[in-house]
Design an enzyme around this catalytic site. Structure first.
Site, mmCIF file in Angstrom:
data_model
loop_
_atom_site.group_PDB
_atom_site.id
_atom_site.type_symbol
_atom_site.label_atom_id
_atom_site.label_comp_id
_atom_site.label_asym_id
_atom_site.label_seq_id
_atom_site.Cartn_x
_atom_site.Cartn_y
_atom_site.Cartn_z
ATOM 1 N NE ARG B 227 -2.783 2.665 2.889
ATOM 2 C CZ ARG B 227 -3.104 3.303 3.993
ATOM 3 N NH1 ARG B 227 -3.054 2.674 5.149
ATOM 4 N NH2 ARG B 227 -3.464 4.568 3.962
ATOM 5 C CG HIS B 228 1.469 5.682 -2.016
ATOM 6 N ND1 HIS B 228 1.566 6.723 -1.119
ATOM 7 C CD2 HIS B 228 2.298 5.990 -3.026
ATOM 8 C CE1 HIS B 228 2.404 7.623 -1.591
ATOM 9 N NE2 HIS B 228 2.870 7.208 -2.752
ATOM 10 N N PRO B 229 2.055 4.686 1.280
ATOM 11 C CG PRO B 229 4.112 5.648 1.790
ATOM 12 C CD PRO B 229 3.425 4.788 0.784
ATOM 13 C CG PHE B 234 -1.164 4.527 -4.971
ATOM 14 C CD1 PHE B 234 -1.315 5.634 -5.798
ATOM 15 C CD2 PHE B 234 -0.038 3.738 -5.142
ATOM 16 C CE1 PHE B 234 -0.364 5.962 -6.758
ATOM 17 C CE2 PHE B 234 0.912 4.054 -6.102
ATOM 18 C CZ PHE B 234 0.753 5.174 -6.918
#
Lengths: 395, 395
Positions: B227-229, B234
């Site tokens: 996962r995008h932080p 995303f």
């Protein structure tokens, strides 16, 4: 000439990561990289945190050694100035979605009319040809599509994204190689060209033997965890205070390893004498090693295994990387003084050259820091003319 | 001149992966790469499986476009011939442990006496300076020490090795860049030099913003999973038959995404209107998206999201990468005909150049295939002389 790429001028329209990584490498080796940014906002990554005194650390890391000028390429006057600059530079680099430069009326076909020697480097998600060409990509998308996620992860676990943006960075490296190869060709023939690098293509290129393994066996490789698929022991073990990677790549190292961990009794066991046999008896052998490794700290094991000549290393977190004596001895962490943010540690230059050492001469520029200077230098535009043009919203 | 590096001769002593990757890139762009191998065994990787008709697929993938000659550099006569060859080449490349060439009496200091224009490229685990210089490294060791493992893996999970040998490959890429930059300098000054690239240094270089994140926040980054932080959505979602990566990088894409997945009701909810707020409400939002994504296959979602302009991609396994229409349209999978193994698919050339297209002209050589030819070409040694020298065990 003190640096390998001294005298090479790069007009750099790239943003965020892939393109800026390519031009950073060139700037580190002495190229004059002129970063052309949108007025007001600049490179998107100027908005990426974390910040120091309002300046993006992300941006500062990637844009050291570059100069910044702003220009709104949608304005006709700016396009004219841009085309004038194209006459005076060696390389133009961009990482827009394919078609963007054409829409601005500044595609390669136009630029090469103005300067047939220009090297035009384009780095994009999917490249300037093929059915997906016009699509946008992000690092996560090309890591997914390119196969690397499918072979990264714990054994029998989920596909895993590589924690650094390999999709962008590897494309940046190949772009730099393409530009340098094109410069070599131009030096010998006087002819420029377009270099087209796709992030997805680069992911395929780095799959490397995963492709031949699949082609030959018919089985798609899966995540293998941290263990070598056929060498034992070649994996991390838990020490008292963390993990240490051990890589005993052959039978001689196995012997050294057993002696070093006070495991001479393992050397007496026939099943463990050769690597193929250790591999066959992995399930029973691993715990015999693991229990011994728990007895000492990572640092103690490092000293013991280094002394014994067994390849090993701690699994360093980033804070530990920045303290590693070898990393420091090789100047791989460099402190630069940014005019707004003050001192900042960033990665050093990994290409060590005996005659033309790479160097971090200056911190990243603030937005438009060098506009007036560059207009004068490249186009002979005076300070007064600059102020007049500025009124028109070009810069 | 049809290729960017035509006319450049590389005497290539590299083995296995990092060095051969660097010289492969050069060969793909037209350099004449002469692989100098140990008699009888050759490059270690000739012994790495899987095999086709007894030939290593691993070796064949990395050594296309190269020629092979054998020479036992421990023999005085071979050393003499080697030094003669050094006079006639542009680059010599090696990836031995530092000190190995010196022990053979063929270190850079000796070679530059013979040919001051020579570019000497050395790619090693830790580099030719610093406290760890003389140690052996493997990909797994530098991935561990360099920090990339510590930021790769599932959220709260174990540090994870990248499934392709990034430690070797990235060092190969930087080595190629160093060689090309040194060629540029030599073209302009006539001066050769030594290029020293360390696998560990290159790992630090690709950590990139993980370093600035740590330096600024004081917290060492950890594995973040897929996962995008800070961007939502995303990350990969489960579709009916596999996973698909979705990268809705901004609010406009969020709107397109909701429309595409028949989730217009999500657009009505205030908490989901901006990315920061979606990020704050991630835990409740994710399942609302996830349940919808389960309704269709990966292929169906791909078509729908592509049509909607939302960046996305399947998490391809290697078999799927080899069938991807974009990968195929870009010639990123090439079939070569090997004289023993027959036809084999290998990765193509990711640098697409408009004037000097890279090319896979020939399959990897069998061991010593070109020895007689190269002795004649580089040193004027006749077939008869070759046979006589061969008696002495030099080749």
């Amino acid at each position: 000439m003190n640096q390998a790429l001294e005298g090479i001028k790069v007009l750099d329209l790239t943003r965020v990561l892939s393109g800026p990584y390519a031009t950073m490498i060139m700037a580190d080796m002495g190229a004059d990289v002129i970063k052309l940014e949108q007025p007001v906002t600049g490179d998107d990554s100027r908005q990426f945190g974390p910040y120091v005194e309002g300046e993006s650390a992300y941006f500062m890391s990637l844009n050291r050694n570059k100069r910044s000028m702003t220009m709104n390429l949608k304005k006709p006057e700016a396009k004219e100035l841009f085309l004038e600059m194209i006459k005076n530079v060696d390389v133009v680099a961009e990482n827009f979605r394919p078609g963007t430069m054409e829409k601005l009326g500044l595609g390669y076909d136009v630029l090469k009319e103005v300067n047939p020697k220009i090297i035009y480097a384009a780095c994009s998600g999917f490249g300037h040809s093929g059915p997906y060409s016009k699509r946008a990509a992000y690092d996560a998308v090309v890591q997914a599509m390119g196969g690397i996620m499918s072979i990264t992860g714990q054994k029998d676990g989920q596909p895993t994204r590589v924690g650094t943006s390999m999709g962008d960075i590897v494309a940046g490296l190949f772009t730099a190689i393409g530009i340098l190869a094109a410069l070599n060709y131009r030096e010998k023939t006087g002819i420029g060209q377009k270099v087209d690098v796709a992030m997805l293509d680069c992911q395929v290129a780095i799959l490397e033997n995963a492709i031949s393994r699949y082609v030959v066996t018919g089985k798609a490789p899966k995540p293998e965890g941290n263990r070598h698929p056929s060498i034992v022991p070649f994996e991390p073990f838990d020490a008292r205070d963390g993990q240490i990677m051990v890589a005993a790549g052959n039978d001689a190292l196995w012997e050294k390893f057993c002696n070093a961990i006070d495991g001479r009794e393992l050397l007496e066991i026939d099943e463990y004498k050769t690597n193929p046999s250790r591999n066959d008896h992995y399930t029973e052998l691993r715990p015999l090693i693991a229990v011994k490794m728990l007895n000492k700290t990572v640092k103690e094991w490092q000293d013991i295994l280094d002394e014994a000549g067994v390849p090993n290393g701690p699994i360093n977190t980033v804070d530990k990387v920045l303290e590693d004596p070898q990393v420091l001895a090789r100047n791989m962490i460099v402190e630069v003084e940014h005019k707004v943010a003050g001192p900042l540690k960033i990665p050093g230059v990994p290409i060590k050259m005996s005659e033309t050492q790479g160097e971090i001469k200056k911190a990243a520029p603030v937005l438009g820091e060098d506009t007036a200077q560059l207009l004068s230098e490249l186009l002979g535009i005076s300070r007064d003319e600059f102020e007049a043009l500025k009124e028109k919203g070009i810069f």
